[in-house]
Design an enzyme around this catalytic site. Sequence first.
Site, mmCIF file in Angstrom:
data_model
loop_
_atom_site.group_PDB
_atom_site.id
_atom_site.type_symbol
_atom_site.label_atom_id
_atom_site.label_comp_id
_atom_site.label_asym_id
_atom_site.label_seq_id
_atom_site.Cartn_x
_atom_site.Cartn_y
_atom_site.Cartn_z
ATOM 1 N N ASP A 145 48.034 40.798 42.135
ATOM 2 C CA ASP A 145 47.312 41.863 42.855
ATOM 3 C C ASP A 145 48.092 42.341 44.091
ATOM 4 O O ASP A 145 48.183 43.534 44.357
ATOM 5 C CB ASP A 145 45.922 41.372 43.300
ATOM 6 N N ARG A 165 40.850 48.002 31.484
ATOM 7 C CA ARG A 165 41.812 49.044 31.068
ATOM 8 C C ARG A 165 43.162 48.430 30.718
ATOM 9 O O ARG A 165 44.098 49.149 30.365
ATOM 10 C CB ARG A 165 42.000 50.081 32.186
ATOM 11 N N THR A 192 40.771 38.001 34.061
ATOM 12 C CA THR A 192 39.933 38.761 34.973
ATOM 13 C C THR A 192 38.683 37.950 35.317
ATOM 14 O O THR A 192 38.545 36.798 34.871
ATOM 15 C CB THR A 192 39.640 40.169 34.381
ATOM 16 N N LYS A 196 39.573 33.622 37.094
ATOM 17 C CA LYS A 196 40.886 33.527 37.760
ATOM 18 C C LYS A 196 41.146 32.154 38.402
ATOM 19 O O LYS A 196 42.257 31.649 38.363
ATOM 20 C CB LYS A 196 41.029 34.623 38.822
#
Length: 282
Positions: A106, A19, A65, A69
Amino acid sequence: MSAVVKKAAVTGHPVAHSRSPLIHGYWLEQHGILGEYARIDVAPAAASDFYRNLRSAGLVGANVTVPNKEIAASACDWLDETARTMGAANTLWLDETGRLCGANTDGMGFLGNLDQLAPGWDRSQGTALVLGAGGAARAIVWALLSRNFTAVHVVNRTEEKARKICDEFGSKTFAHGWESLGTLLGKVDLLVNTTSLGMTGKQPLEIDLSNLPRHALVNDIVYSPLETELLKQAEVQGNPTVDGIGMLLHQAVPGFERWFGVRPEVTDDLRALVLKDLGVFV
Ligand code: NAP
């Protein structure tokens, strides 16, 4: 003379589900920035070279992603404290000397979400209980320690994985198996679910919150469904709750700011846009 269009992208394998283009596209439009944010599938075998040559791909930076990573972190010339601690980077940029830099946002996404929706949540710096010991849990343990939580208990089905995190993060962290959950719940100020339990299509998270102190904040980082059974149970008991979609949105903020020079806001409109795209109805 034509204006320089800055371009960033989400990279990984696969990236079709991401997204990030929707989130960054919304901010580009909102700020009237002549920029682009693309989706580029980068297989792990090609990833290191790709990140080392971001500029020749026409990019000023990238999100990373799964499963790239760790590869991205290794390819960087410089890592911030979060990426160094995680050994994984999800946000890359080129600095003024052309060095490839990496961060892991994150944990910042987790903090940004709680700061926005439960202001003052960290004021008492008490005891936290993190359910799960995967990648998200590691970032959240780091984040809680950065806000000086006195004790962070990590409860996981595979206790060994919880122990690994706690060995790394030191004396304020405590590893437990699932059987300790009932006892621990009675003494926490914050409960965070970072397991995939309770997510649409996964097994339910079976937990009894009756022992949880009424003031304890409950956060579920699962955002599909948005209001998980865990959050519903906490609300019925009168505990404050925060859902997980904001973590996804806030983790994107630092990258956008690096690449396009404006710190974007996580607005209700953006939340609604992403939830609609995910097919999650509020
Ligand atoms: P991960 O590294 O694969 O970790 C999964 C965790 O769930 C592990 O602790 C695993 O326990 C536990 N688990 C899975 N199935 C279980 C079961 N049947 N019973 C008990 N525990 C179980 O995944 P992750 O990257 O940390 O992500 C975890 C969840 O957070 C996912 O649902 C993901 O979508 C969500 N997430 C949300 C955001 C956000 O922005 N809101 C960001 C990152 C992740 P074991 O170690 O015992 O296998």
